[in-house]
Design an enzyme around this catalytic site. Structure first.
Site, PDB file in Angstrom:
ATOM      1  N   ILE A 185     -56.748 -73.131   5.933  1.00 23.76           N
ATOM      2  CA  ILE A 185     -57.466 -73.767   4.824  1.00 23.76           C
ATOM      3  C   ILE A 185     -57.738 -75.224   5.136  1.00 23.76           C
ATOM      4  O   ILE A 185     -58.864 -75.719   4.963  1.00 23.76           O
ATOM      5  CB  ILE A 185     -56.667 -73.627   3.503  1.00 23.76           C
ATOM      6  CG1 ILE A 185     -56.663 -72.157   3.078  1.00 23.76           C
ATOM      7  CG2 ILE A 185     -57.242 -74.513   2.396  1.00 23.76           C
ATOM      8  CD1 ILE A 185     -55.869 -71.843   1.834  1.00 23.76           C
ATOM      9  N   HIS A 323     -58.809 -58.550   5.520  1.00 22.72           N
ATOM     10  CA  HIS A 323     -59.004 -57.273   6.217  1.00 22.72           C
ATOM     11  C   HIS A 323     -57.678 -56.542   6.445  1.00 22.72           C
ATOM     12  O   HIS A 323     -57.651 -55.327   6.572  1.00 22.72           O
ATOM     13  CB  HIS A 323     -59.769 -57.470   7.533  1.00 22.72           C
ATOM     14  CG  HIS A 323     -59.317 -58.651   8.322  1.00 22.72           C
ATOM     15  ND1 HIS A 323     -59.708 -59.929   8.012  1.00 22.72           N
ATOM     16  CD2 HIS A 323     -58.498 -58.762   9.381  1.00 22.72           C
ATOM     17  CE1 HIS A 323     -59.147 -60.772   8.873  1.00 22.72           C
ATOM     18  NE2 HIS A 323     -58.409 -60.090   9.712  1.00 22.72           N
ATOM     19  N   HIS A 446     -77.153 -59.621  28.961  1.00 23.29           N
ATOM     20  CA  HIS A 446     -77.344 -61.007  29.420  1.00 23.29           C
ATOM     21  C   HIS A 446     -78.611 -61.566  28.794  1.00 23.29           C
ATOM     22  O   HIS A 446     -79.617 -60.871  28.748  1.00 23.29           O
ATOM     23  CB  HIS A 446     -77.478 -61.031  30.944  1.00 23.29           C
ATOM     24  CG  HIS A 446     -77.799 -62.410  31.466  1.00 23.29           C
ATOM     25  ND1 HIS A 446     -76.852 -63.404  31.531  1.00 23.29           N
ATOM     26  CD2 HIS A 446     -78.967 -62.955  31.922  1.00 23.29           C
ATOM     27  CE1 HIS A 446     -77.407 -64.500  32.013  1.00 23.29           C
ATOM     28  NE2 HIS A 446     -78.696 -64.258  32.250  1.00 23.29           N
TER      29      HIS A 446
HETATM   30  P1  FAD Z   1     -55.909 -61.086  -3.901  1.00 18.67           P
HETATM   31  O1  FAD Z   1     -57.235 -61.173  -3.270  1.00 18.67           O
HETATM   32  O2  FAD Z   1     -55.171 -62.331  -4.155  1.00 18.67           O
HETATM   33  O3  FAD Z   1     -56.110 -60.287  -5.261  1.00 18.67           O
HETATM   34  C1  FAD Z   1     -55.072 -60.117  -6.163  1.00 18.67           C
HETATM   35  C2  FAD Z   1     -55.652 -59.971  -7.544  1.00 18.67           C
HETATM   36  O4  FAD Z   1     -54.622 -59.507  -8.402  1.00 18.67           O
HETATM   37  C3  FAD Z   1     -56.154 -61.285  -8.169  1.00 18.67           C
HETATM   38  O5  FAD Z   1     -57.520 -61.195  -8.466  1.00 18.67           O
HETATM   39  C4  FAD Z   1     -55.315 -61.453  -9.442  1.00 18.67           C
HETATM   40  O6  FAD Z   1     -56.082 -61.917 -10.523  1.00 18.67           O
HETATM   41  C5  FAD Z   1     -54.860 -60.031  -9.692  1.00 18.67           C
HETATM   42  N1  FAD Z   1     -53.594 -59.938 -10.443  1.00 18.67           N
HETATM   43  C6  FAD Z   1     -52.420 -60.529 -10.138  1.00 18.67           C
HETATM   44  N2  FAD Z   1     -51.471 -60.183 -11.045  1.00 18.67           N
HETATM   45  C7  FAD Z   1     -52.094 -59.351 -11.931  1.00 18.67           C
HETATM   46  C8  FAD Z   1     -51.648 -58.658 -13.090  1.00 18.67           C
HETATM   47  N3  FAD Z   1     -50.387 -58.709 -13.518  1.00 18.67           N
HETATM   48  N4  FAD Z   1     -52.556 -57.907 -13.751  1.00 18.67           N
HETATM   49  C9  FAD Z   1     -53.857 -57.825 -13.329  1.00 18.67           C
HETATM   50  N5  FAD Z   1     -54.300 -58.448 -12.260  1.00 18.67           N
HETATM   51  C10 FAD Z   1     -53.436 -59.198 -11.557  1.00 18.67           C
HETATM   52  N6  FAD Z   1     -58.768 -64.029   4.457  1.00 18.67           N
HETATM   53  C11 FAD Z   1     -59.568 -63.569   5.436  1.00 18.67           C
HETATM   54  O7  FAD Z   1     -59.302 -62.489   5.980  1.00 18.67           O
HETATM   55  N7  FAD Z   1     -60.685 -64.253   5.837  1.00 18.67           N
HETATM   56  C12 FAD Z   1     -61.019 -65.435   5.299  1.00 18.67           C
HETATM   57  O8  FAD Z   1     -62.029 -66.024   5.680  1.00 18.67           O
HETATM   58  C13 FAD Z   1     -60.194 -65.971   4.283  1.00 18.67           C
HETATM   59  N8  FAD Z   1     -60.491 -67.141   3.706  1.00 18.67           N
HETATM   60  C14 FAD Z   1     -59.702 -67.622   2.703  1.00 18.67           C
HETATM   61  C15 FAD Z   1     -60.019 -68.845   2.137  1.00 18.67           C
HETATM   62  C16 FAD Z   1     -59.235 -69.368   1.128  1.00 18.67           C
HETATM   63  C17 FAD Z   1     -59.605 -70.696   0.531  1.00 18.67           C
HETATM   64  C18 FAD Z   1     -58.116 -68.632   0.653  1.00 18.67           C
HETATM   65  C19 FAD Z   1     -57.280 -69.158  -0.476  1.00 18.67           C
HETATM   66  C20 FAD Z   1     -57.787 -67.401   1.209  1.00 18.67           C
HETATM   67  C21 FAD Z   1     -58.570 -66.896   2.246  1.00 18.67           C
HETATM   68  N9  FAD Z   1     -58.272 -65.685   2.863  1.00 18.67           N
HETATM   69  C22 FAD Z   1     -59.061 -65.213   3.878  1.00 18.67           C
HETATM   70  C23 FAD Z   1     -57.113 -64.866   2.445  1.00 18.67           C
HETATM   71  C24 FAD Z   1     -57.566 -63.724   1.536  1.00 18.67           C
HETATM   72  O9  FAD Z   1     -58.228 -64.271   0.420  1.00 18.67           O
HETATM   73  C25 FAD Z   1     -56.371 -62.900   1.098  1.00 18.67           C
HETATM   74  O10 FAD Z   1     -55.645 -62.471   2.223  1.00 18.67           O
HETATM   75  C26 FAD Z   1     -56.826 -61.679   0.317  1.00 18.67           C
HETATM   76  O11 FAD Z   1     -57.575 -62.046  -0.806  1.00 18.67           O
HETATM   77  C27 FAD Z   1     -55.621 -60.849  -0.110  1.00 18.67           C
HETATM   78  O12 FAD Z   1     -56.072 -59.754  -0.842  1.00 18.67           O
HETATM   79  P2  FAD Z   1     -55.139 -59.064  -1.932  1.00 18.67           P
HETATM   80  O13 FAD Z   1     -55.937 -57.934  -2.474  1.00 18.67           O
HETATM   81  O14 FAD Z   1     -53.800 -58.788  -1.370  1.00 18.67           O
HETATM   82  O15 FAD Z   1     -54.910 -60.165  -3.065  1.00 18.67           O
HETATM   83  P1  NAI Z   2     -51.387 -71.797   6.860  1.00 16.89           P
HETATM   84  O1  NAI Z   2     -50.105 -71.069   6.904  1.00 16.89           O
HETATM   85  O2  NAI Z   2     -52.530 -71.311   7.646  1.00 16.89           O
HETATM   86  O3  NAI Z   2     -51.163 -73.310   7.299  1.00 16.89           O
HETATM   87  C1  NAI Z   2     -50.265 -74.131   6.626  1.00 16.89           C
HETATM   88  C2  NAI Z   2     -49.932 -75.301   7.512  1.00 16.89           C
HETATM   89  O4  NAI Z   2     -49.203 -76.236   6.748  1.00 16.89           O
HETATM   90  C3  NAI Z   2     -49.084 -74.942   8.717  1.00 16.89           C
HETATM   91  O5  NAI Z   2     -49.612 -75.538   9.857  1.00 16.89           O
HETATM   92  C4  NAI Z   2     -47.708 -75.483   8.343  1.00 16.89           C
HETATM   93  O6  NAI Z   2     -46.947 -75.860   9.479  1.00 16.89           O
HETATM   94  C5  NAI Z   2     -48.097 -76.687   7.520  1.00 16.89           C
HETATM   95  N1  NAI Z   2     -47.085 -77.141   6.568  1.00 16.89           N
HETATM   96  C6  NAI Z   2     -46.209 -76.412   5.853  1.00 16.89           C
HETATM   97  N2  NAI Z   2     -45.473 -77.208   5.056  1.00 16.89           N
HETATM   98  C7  NAI Z   2     -45.910 -78.472   5.262  1.00 16.89           C
HETATM   99  C8  NAI Z   2     -45.560 -79.737   4.719  1.00 16.89           C
HETATM  100  N3  NAI Z   2     -44.628 -79.856   3.775  1.00 16.89           N
HETATM  101  N4  NAI Z   2     -46.224 -80.841   5.153  1.00 16.89           N
HETATM  102  C9  NAI Z   2     -47.189 -80.721   6.109  1.00 16.89           C
HETATM  103  N5  NAI Z   2     -47.559 -79.543   6.661  1.00 16.89           N
HETATM  104  C10 NAI Z   2     -46.939 -78.437   6.228  1.00 16.89           C
HETATM  105  O7  NAI Z   2     -51.729 -71.909   5.304  1.00 16.89           O
HETATM  106  P2  NAI Z   2     -53.075 -72.306   4.548  1.00 16.89           P
HETATM  107  O8  NAI Z   2     -53.976 -73.067   5.428  1.00 16.89           O
HETATM  108  O9  NAI Z   2     -52.628 -72.896   3.266  1.00 16.89           O
HETATM  109  O10 NAI Z   2     -53.711 -70.903   4.245  1.00 16.89           O
HETATM  110  C11 NAI Z   2     -52.948 -69.899   3.573  1.00 16.89           C
HETATM  111  C12 NAI Z   2     -53.267 -68.558   4.116  1.00 16.89           C
HETATM  112  O11 NAI Z   2     -54.523 -68.113   3.617  1.00 16.89           O
HETATM  113  C13 NAI Z   2     -53.425 -68.517   5.626  1.00 16.89           C
HETATM  114  O12 NAI Z   2     -52.187 -68.395   6.281  1.00 16.89           O
HETATM  115  C14 NAI Z   2     -54.248 -67.309   5.814  1.00 16.89           C
HETATM  116  O13 NAI Z   2     -53.411 -66.195   5.785  1.00 16.89           O
HETATM  117  C15 NAI Z   2     -55.151 -67.315   4.591  1.00 16.89           C
HETATM  118  N6  NAI Z   2     -56.451 -67.883   4.950  1.00 16.89           N
HETATM  119  C16 NAI Z   2     -57.199 -67.258   5.910  1.00 16.89           C
HETATM  120  C17 NAI Z   2     -58.403 -67.769   6.302  1.00 16.89           C
HETATM  121  C18 NAI Z   2     -59.171 -67.066   7.355  1.00 16.89           C
HETATM  122  O14 NAI Z   2     -58.858 -65.924   7.644  1.00 16.89           O
HETATM  123  N7  NAI Z   2     -60.176 -67.677   7.945  1.00 16.89           N
HETATM  124  C19 NAI Z   2     -58.965 -68.967   5.699  1.00 16.89           C
HETATM  125  C20 NAI Z   2     -58.095 -69.559   4.700  1.00 16.89           C
HETATM  126  C21 NAI Z   2     -56.891 -69.008   4.346  1.00 16.89           C
END
Ligand code: FAD
Ligand code: NAI
Length: 467
Positions: A185, A323, A446
């Site tokens: 992030i 995924h 290529h």
């Molecule tokens: P979630 O997507 O978190 O869905 C859980 C849902 O459960 C939520 O909508 C919530 O409202 C609902 N819920 C929770 N408790 C209840 C309840 N009691 N009743 C009803 N509903 C409830 N992953 C990637 O692979 N590629 C990326 O590019 C990527 N980019 C990211 C960027 C950001 C900024 C962030 C924060 C995450 C990103 N991730 C990315 C991670 C990805 O979003 C998560 O891994 C993924 O959404 C997990 O899916 P999930 O279904 O487990 O949970």
């Molecule tokens: P992250 O786990 O990728 O990175 C967190 C970073 O913060 C690490 O480098 C860790 O060493 C550092 N950290 C932890 N505690 C700290 C502290 N107190 N002070 C300073 N640094 C500290 O977590 P992030 O970026 O918050 O994303 C969360 C998760 O969401 C990811 O691990 C990933 O699974 C998912 N995600 C996936 C994306 C993608 O697939 N492109 C994009 C964004 C999020």
């Protein structure tokens, strides 16, 4: 609305909605409950999709200003931040509606409300538009995802001290952005705002960025980001934040302890990881076991300790990736339907969608060393790839690691243009148990960036030809 199901899925993210869809395809009567109001979970609403929309548009903006003039195209690009945000909002709206459509198409009931497990086979729902109901079901799948990990002593207000959610919706470009955490992030959203004009400083607790990613690739990535203007303070932790009239005074100190210093910034993004989210689900009452990190404990068939209750996605162990949640969703629905659902955790790619991208699958060199596995490596830099030259994107390299004895591909780590797409062929190779020679002897068109993957695979046996 029906009140009796084969499968009730709690959570409408990539884990939840895909489980409900696959269950529907397999002839099971399913429901998917989400309290958010729109389906798609973190990923579609406040994660993968809005961040990728902003990464794309901010990249175009920077290209128009910095790259195009070098390629013989004069432009006068001007930022329209609200237009950029409108594109993001439109994409999110279309995709979240799309999930509702897919649920309906697969005869899964989409329920907007907050679910609580009353007992195995019984889910209470507080409906968003008022009222409540109880659903009877043979199976419950917990897919409630994750939430932002808090930074002790720091309150996120989503205005000046933001999580990813606030950083996806800033109203103006901050002059200075302090990112805490050099992970997915921090680097993706740091890239967005740096491209739009912010000075970005990243404070990272560890002595490297993107922990978990192959060390050599991580170092190359950091060099590239530094060249782009990122400033890194590694082995550093935030110990306090003071809100001044116009900005923030952030106190940091070496991770190992030592002299404190102050960084002044306008916005601070807390991106130090995510934690499983199961609040309010009633798991304590039902007796569903959690581990020390708050993740729902399951066996490799996604079964919790309570019969008929399963968990998938971010709320259980494994990488927090959309995924991965989706693959577990398919597997759990198939297992419930009596089929052989299965996920190969050695073949889950991960991608950081910066420019250039970082993509990785399988084992890192560090992991293989620690496990005492003998390996061979092939590498190829994008400076030697014809297509990378033509698109003026030559930063980075491909690294393929294969078993020294069998030549089986064990890992691939890429930093470079389109890395997220390039990794797909190696994911497939690992899934099929292919050798590096299989990639090296496969014809690649290529001039494409994929040739860099082939040349790296040739390098495993020492016959890279274009370098
Ligand atoms: P979630 O997507 O978190 O869905 C859980 C849902 O459960 C939520 O909508 C919530 O409202 C609902 N819920 C929770 N408790 C209840 C309840 N009691 N009743 C009803 N509903 C409830 N992953 C990637 O692979 N590629 C990326 O590019 C990527 N980019 C990211 C960027 C950001 C900024 C962030 C924060 C995450 C990103 N991730 C990315 C991670 C990805 O979003 C998560 O891994 C993924 O959404 C997990 O899916 P999930 O279904 O487990 O949970
Ligand atoms: P992250 O786990 O990728 O990175 C967190 C970073 O913060 C690490 O480098 C860790 O060493 C550092 N950290 C932890 N505690 C700290 C502290 N107190 N002070 C300073 N640094 C500290 O977590 P992030 O970026 O918050 O994303 C969360 C998760 O969401 C990811 O691990 C990933 O699974 C998912 N995600 C996936 C994306 C993608 O697939 N492109 C994009 C964004 C999020």
């Amino acid at each position: 609305m029906s009140d009796s199901f084969d499968v009730v899925v709690i959570g409408g993210g990539p884990g939840g909605y895909n489980a409900a869809i696959r269950a529907g395809q397999l002839g099971l009567k399913s429901a998917c409950i989400d309290k958010r109001g729109t389906f798609g979970g973190t990923c579609l609403n406040i994660g993968c999709i809005p961040s990728k929309a902003l990464l794309y548009t901010s990249e175009l903006y920077e290209e128009a200003r910095e790259k195009l003039p070098k390629l013989g195209i004069r432009t006068s690009a001007e930022l329209d931040l609200s237009g950029m945000m409108a594109h993001k909002t439109k994409v999110v709206g279309e995709l979240t509606k799309g999930v509702e459509f897919l649920l309906k198409k697969n005869k899964s009931e989409a329920i907007v409300g907050e679910a609580r497990i009353a007992a195995a086979g019984k889910v209470d729902v507080k409906l968003k538009d008022g009222g409540a109901c109880t659903l009877e079901t043979k199976h419950i799948v917990i897919a409630t995802g994750s939430d932002v990990a808090p930074l002790p002593g720091v309150t996120i207000d989503e205005e000046r001290i933001v999580s990813s959610t606030g950083a996806l919706a800033l109203k103006s470009v901050p002059k200075r952005l302090l990112v805490v955490g050099a992970g997915y992030i921090g680097l993706e959203l740091g890239s967005v705002w740096r491209r739009l004009g912010s000075e970005v400083t990243v404070v990272e607790f560890l002595d490297r960025i993107t922990p978990g990613i192959d060390g050599e690739i991580g170092k190359a990535f950091q060099r590239i980001l530094t060249k782009q203007g990122f400033s890194f303070q590694l082995s550093t932790k935030v110990v306090g934040v003071e809100k001044a009239k116009t900005g923030l005074k952030v106190t940091v100190e070496p991770a190992a302890g030592g002299d404190k210093s102050v960084i002044e910034t306008d916005i601070m993004l807390v991106a130090i990881g995510r934690v499983p989210y199961t609040a309010g689900l009633g798991l304590e009452t039902v007796g569903v076991a959690l581990d020390k990190r708050g993740r729902v404990v399951t066996d490799n068939h996604y079964r919790t300790n309570i019969a008929g209750i399963y968990a998938i996605g971010d709320c259980r162990e494994g990488p927090m990736l959309a995924h991965k949640a989706e693959d577990e969703a398919v597997a759990v629905a198939e297992i419930i339907a009596g089929k052989a659902g299965h996920v190969n955790y050695d073949a889950i790619p991960s991608v950081v969608y910066t420019f250039p991208e970082v993509a990785t699958v399988g084992k890192t060199e560090e992991e293989l060393k620690a496990a005492g596995v003998a390996y061979k490596i092939g590498k190829f830099p994008f400076t030697a790839n014809a297509r990378a030259k033509t698109i003026a994107a030559t930063d980075g390299l491909v690294k393929i690691i294969a078993d020294a004895a069998t030549d089986k591909v064990l890992g691939c780590h890429i930093v470079g243009p389109e890395a997220g797409n390039l990794i797909a062929e190696v994911v497939l190779a690992i899934e099929f148990g292919a050798a590096s020679e299989d990639i090296a002897r496969t014809c690649h068109a290529h001039p494409t960036l994929t040739e860099a993957v082939r040349q790296a695979a040739m390098g495993v046996e020492g016959w890279t030809m274009q370098m």
